[in-house]
Write a protein that holds these residues in place. Structure first.
Motif, PDB file in Angstrom:
ATOM      1  N   VAL A  69       0.822  -1.035  -0.022  1.00  0.00           N
ATOM      2  CA  VAL A  69       0.192   0.074  -0.010  1.00  0.00           C
ATOM      3  C   VAL A  69       0.816   1.096   0.072  1.00  0.00           C
ATOM      4  O   VAL A  69       1.971   1.377   0.815  1.00  0.00           O
ATOM      5  N   TYR A  70       0.690   2.113  -0.809  1.00  0.00           N
ATOM      6  CA  TYR A  70       0.934   3.417  -0.992  1.00  0.00           C
ATOM      7  C   TYR A  70       0.266   4.594  -0.474  1.00  0.00           C
ATOM      8  O   TYR A  70      -1.064   4.387  -0.771  1.00  0.00           O
ATOM      9  N   VAL A 109      -1.880  -2.310  -4.650  1.00  0.00           N
ATOM     10  CA  VAL A 109      -1.506  -3.086  -5.902  1.00  0.00           C
ATOM     11  C   VAL A 109      -2.546  -3.616  -6.348  1.00  0.00           C
ATOM     12  O   VAL A 109      -3.647  -4.048  -5.768  1.00  0.00           O
ATOM     13  N   ALA A 110      -2.656  -3.992  -7.699  1.00  0.00           N
ATOM     14  CA  ALA A 110      -4.063  -4.306  -8.771  1.00  0.00           C
ATOM     15  C   ALA A 110      -4.482  -5.584  -8.118  1.00  0.00           C
ATOM     16  O   ALA A 110      -5.412  -6.025  -8.053  1.00  0.00           O
ATOM     17  N   THR A 139      -8.458  -0.151  -6.486  1.00  0.00           N
ATOM     18  CA  THR A 139      -6.914  -0.114  -6.430  1.00  0.00           C
ATOM     19  C   THR A 139      -6.762   1.196  -5.512  1.00  0.00           C
ATOM     20  O   THR A 139      -5.423   1.797  -5.229  1.00  0.00           O
ATOM     21  N   GLN A 140      -7.647   2.345  -5.176  1.00  0.00           N
ATOM     22  CA  GLN A 140      -7.639   3.339  -4.402  1.00  0.00           C
ATOM     23  C   GLN A 140      -8.513   3.676  -3.382  1.00  0.00           C
ATOM     24  O   GLN A 140      -9.815   3.311  -3.618  1.00  0.00           O
ATOM     25  N   VAL A 141      -8.399   4.374  -2.524  1.00  0.00           N
ATOM     26  CA  VAL A 141      -9.178   4.596  -1.227  1.00  0.00           C
ATOM     27  C   VAL A 141      -8.711   5.881  -0.938  1.00  0.00           C
ATOM     28  O   VAL A 141      -7.681   6.288  -0.685  1.00  0.00           O
ATOM     29  N   THR A 142      -9.785   7.003  -0.755  1.00  0.00           N
ATOM     30  CA  THR A 142      -9.697   8.487  -0.611  1.00  0.00           C
ATOM     31  C   THR A 142      -9.981   8.150   0.998  1.00  0.00           C
ATOM     32  O   THR A 142     -11.190   8.250   1.257  1.00  0.00           O
ATOM     33  N   ILE A 159      -3.122   2.361  11.010  1.00  0.00           N
ATOM     34  CA  ILE A 159      -3.642   1.535   9.692  1.00  0.00           C
ATOM     35  C   ILE A 159      -3.847   0.289   9.991  1.00  0.00           C
ATOM     36  O   ILE A 159      -2.803  -0.587  10.445  1.00  0.00           O
ATOM     37  N   GLU A 160      -5.108  -0.444   9.871  1.00  0.00           N
ATOM     38  CA  GLU A 160      -5.065  -1.773   9.996  1.00  0.00           C
ATOM     39  C   GLU A 160      -6.065  -2.473   8.688  1.00  0.00           C
ATOM     40  O   GLU A 160      -6.705  -1.739   8.298  1.00  0.00           O
ATOM     41  N   LEU A 161      -5.457  -3.363   7.981  1.00  0.00           N
ATOM     42  CA  LEU A 161      -5.997  -4.111   6.939  1.00  0.00           C
ATOM     43  C   LEU A 161      -6.434  -5.648   7.394  1.00  0.00           C
ATOM     44  O   LEU A 161      -5.283  -6.224   7.937  1.00  0.00           O
ATOM     45  N   THR A 162      -7.628  -5.989   7.560  1.00  0.00           N
ATOM     46  CA  THR A 162      -7.637  -7.202   8.040  1.00  0.00           C
ATOM     47  C   THR A 162      -8.235  -8.080   6.898  1.00  0.00           C
ATOM     48  O   THR A 162      -9.248  -7.660   6.218  1.00  0.00           O
ATOM     49  N   MET A 163      -7.935  -9.256   6.888  1.00  0.00           N
ATOM     50  CA  MET A 163      -8.318 -10.245   5.901  1.00  0.00           C
ATOM     51  C   MET A 163      -8.584 -11.600   6.476  1.00  0.00           C
ATOM     52  O   MET A 163      -7.588 -12.330   6.771  1.00  0.00           O
ATOM     53  N   GLY A 164      -9.784 -12.055   6.815  1.00  0.00           N
ATOM     54  CA  GLY A 164     -10.218 -13.060   7.367  1.00  0.00           C
ATOM     55  C   GLY A 164      -9.423 -12.850   9.109  1.00  0.00           C
ATOM     56  O   GLY A 164      -9.690 -12.115   9.811  1.00  0.00           O
TER      57      GLY A 164
END
Length: 73
Positions: free
Chosen positions: A6-7, A16-17, A44-47, A58-63
């Motif tokens: 993530v950038y 990334v795509a 591919t983008q979130v504002t 920042i947290e990214l949760t996947m399962g």
């Protein structure tokens, strides 16, 4: 499991795509949730809200997987 790539530029997060669906959570320095959304694999983008200012977790949760870091806005 590969960690997400993530950038950030200004208030835009770019992914990334080829990524799975994530639940994106932004927390302030006190641990309070200030923003949450689902980032679908087709996005591919979130504002982020421009009202946010300062340092955030920042947290990214996947399962059962949780990826975490810090961002400055």
């Amino acid at each position: 499991m590969r960690p997400p790539v993530v950038y950030i530029e200004d208030y835009t997060l770019s992914f990334v795509a080829d990524h799975p669906d994530y639940v994106l959570t932004i927390k302030d320095e006190d641990g309070d949730v200030v923003y949450t959304t689902t980032v679908f694999s087709t996005e591919t983008q979130v504002t982020l809200p421009s009202t946010l200012s300062g340092d955030y977790q920042i947290e990214l949760t996947m399962g059962n997987w949780l990826f975490t870091g810090w961002i400055s806005l």
